[in-house]
Structures are given as structure tokens and as C-alpha cells.
Design a protein around this motif. Structure first.
Motif, PDB file in Angstrom:
ATOM      1  N   TYR A  41       0.810  -1.214   0.000  1.00 35.25           N
ATOM      2  CA  TYR A  41       0.000   0.000   0.000  1.00 35.25           C
ATOM      3  C   TYR A  41       0.847   1.268   0.000  1.00 35.25           C
ATOM      4  CZ  TYR A  41      -4.277  -2.528  -0.213  1.00 35.25           C
ATOM      5  OH  TYR A  41      -5.291  -3.329  -0.659  1.00 35.25           O
ATOM      6  N   VAL A  44       1.167   1.604  -3.608  1.00 35.88           N
ATOM      7  CA  VAL A  44      -0.113   2.032  -4.189  1.00 35.88           C
ATOM      8  C   VAL A  44      -0.262   3.543  -4.055  1.00 35.88           C
ATOM      9  CG1 VAL A  44      -2.626   1.978  -3.833  1.00 35.88           C
ATOM     10  CG2 VAL A  44      -1.340  -0.162  -3.936  1.00 35.88           C
ATOM     11  N   HIS A  47       1.706   5.425  -6.573  1.00 38.25           N
ATOM     12  CA  HIS A  47       1.464   5.085  -7.972  1.00 38.25           C
ATOM     13  C   HIS A  47       0.608   6.175  -8.625  1.00 38.25           C
ATOM     14  CE1 HIS A  47      -0.205   2.846 -11.410  1.00 38.25           C
ATOM     15  NE2 HIS A  47       0.912   2.127 -11.334  1.00 38.25           N
ATOM     16  N   LEU A  50      -3.106   4.442  -9.478  1.00 42.44           N
ATOM     17  CA  LEU A  50      -3.777   3.792  -8.354  1.00 42.44           C
ATOM     18  C   LEU A  50      -3.871   4.693  -7.124  1.00 42.44           C
ATOM     19  CD1 LEU A  50      -2.105   0.274  -8.639  1.00 42.44           C
ATOM     20  CD2 LEU A  50      -4.462   0.849  -9.239  1.00 42.44           C
ATOM     21  N   PHE A 102      -6.806  -2.956 -12.652  1.00 39.52           N
ATOM     22  CA  PHE A 102      -6.479  -4.236 -12.017  1.00 39.52           C
ATOM     23  C   PHE A 102      -5.153  -4.829 -12.487  1.00 39.52           C
ATOM     24  CE2 PHE A 102     -10.821  -3.739 -10.728  1.00 39.52           C
ATOM     25  CZ  PHE A 102     -10.798  -4.224  -9.427  1.00 39.52           C
ATOM     26  N   GLN A 104      -2.590  -3.139 -13.380  1.00 35.77           N
ATOM     27  CA  GLN A 104      -1.594  -2.292 -12.718  1.00 35.77           C
ATOM     28  C   GLN A 104      -1.451  -2.689 -11.248  1.00 35.77           C
ATOM     29  OE1 GLN A 104      -1.898   1.993 -13.659  1.00 35.77           O
ATOM     30  NE2 GLN A 104      -3.376   1.386 -15.236  1.00 35.77           N
ATOM     31  N   TRP A 105      -2.585  -2.974 -10.613  1.00 36.97           N
ATOM     32  CA  TRP A 105      -2.602  -3.435  -9.222  1.00 36.97           C
ATOM     33  C   TRP A 105      -1.786  -4.723  -9.109  1.00 36.97           C
ATOM     34  CZ3 TRP A 105      -4.352  -7.776  -6.633  1.00 36.97           C
ATOM     35  CH2 TRP A 105      -4.586  -7.663  -5.262  1.00 36.97           C
ATOM     36  N   ALA A 134      -8.346 -10.503  -8.230  1.00 34.12           N
ATOM     37  CA  ALA A 134      -8.508  -9.458  -9.251  1.00 34.12           C
ATOM     38  C   ALA A 134      -9.529  -9.869 -10.303  1.00 34.12           C
ATOM     39  CB  ALA A 134      -7.159  -9.136  -9.905  1.00 34.12           C
TER      40      ALA A 134
END
Length: 155
Positions: A41, A44, A47, A50, A102, A104-105, A134
Motif C-alpha cells: 500500500y 499504491v 502510484h 492507483l 487491475f 496495474q494493481w 482481481a
């Protein structure tokens, strides 16, 4: 009725014991899950695509979210039933959430796994599980079965 409930309880206990043994053999424990969630996170938030989506939803609530995600991954890994959230409902209506986020996640998650999870078998378990999550969320949030109906295909 009591026998049925006891049977279910015993079955659940066996599932948890097997999951705990599997996770132990992979080197996955609560500490590793915590390190992974924190590192992921942090990535994240920084990013460019995101970060703004997550922060808009979670601003001021990041500590609670981090604990929820640790609980989620722990429940998935150890089959504990401890997580009581509703992931699909939590993601419904999130501003600027798109199916394109998703992958990218998952990319960011894989990079974090490479950094913090030393064991390739554990990385594989997390990767397979994240892929499944995902796919499930993408289908639940964005799939429209009408788009698959050949009768609706326009020429």
C-alpha cells in the motif's frame, strides 16, 4: 442437528489446520502478511494511477484499511473466517475505478512480492491468490453479460 453442527465445526477446524500447515511450509505467517500489506500500500499510494483512486476513497482511514487488509490476507491464507468484510460492495461506486487498473494493481503487487517475500513458493501462492481476487472483482464490478449475447451484436 447438533451432530451436523459439530461435524461442520470439525470440518472447519481441519480446513484451518491444513491451511496453517500449508502456509507454514511456504514460510507465510502473520508477520510476513503485515510486511507485505504495508509495503504494497505504500507503493499504491505513490502510484500515479492507483494512488489517487485509493486515496480518494480512503483519505483519513488508511490505518483502518491497513488492518482490514492484513485481516483479509490472513483469513485467506489461514482459512480462519476472521475477515467479515464485503470486498465487492466496498469497491462498488469507487470514483475512477476501471477494469484497466487491475493489471496495474497486479503488477505492483508482483513487484512488492519480489521485494519482500523471499520464498518463490510463497510468492507463487500470493500471485495466484491475487490473480484470482482481481479476476473475481473485475467480473463482479464490470462484467455485463449482455455484451456476450450474440443476438445483441451490431453489424
Amino acid at each position: 442437528m447438533d451432530d451436523k453442527l459439530q461435524g461442520r465445526g470439525a470440518h472447519s477446524a481441519v480446513i484451518r489446520e491444513r491451511a496453517e500447515a500449508e502456509m507454514k511450509s511456504l514460510g507465510i505467517d502473520e508477520f510476513l502478511i503485515g510486511v507485505l500489506v504495508e509495503a504494497f500500500y505504500a507503493r499504491v499510494l505513490s502510484h500515479p494511477q492507483l494512488g489517487p483512486v485509493f486515496d480518494a476513497k480512503l483519505a483519513g482511514r488508511w490505518p483502518e484499511h491497513m488492518e482490514k487488509m492484513k485481516s483479509f490476507w490472513s483469513a485467506v491464507a489461514f482459512r480462519s473466517g476472521a475477515y467479515c468484510g464485503k470486498p465487492v460492495q466496498a469497491h462498488l461506486g469507487v470514483a475512477n475505478m476501471t477494469p484497466e487498473l487491475f493489471p496495474q494493481w497486479l503488477e505492483l503487487f508482483a513487484a512488492t512480492l519480489d521485494e519482500v517475500v523471499p520464498n518463490p513458493e510463497a510468492r507463487a501462492w500470493f500471485t495466484e491468490t491475487a490473480d484470482r481476487i482481481a479476476r473475481s472483482l473485475t467480473l463482479s464490478l464490470f462484467y455485463n453479460p449482455a455484451l456476450d449475447d450474440p443476438a445483441l451484436t451490431r453489424i
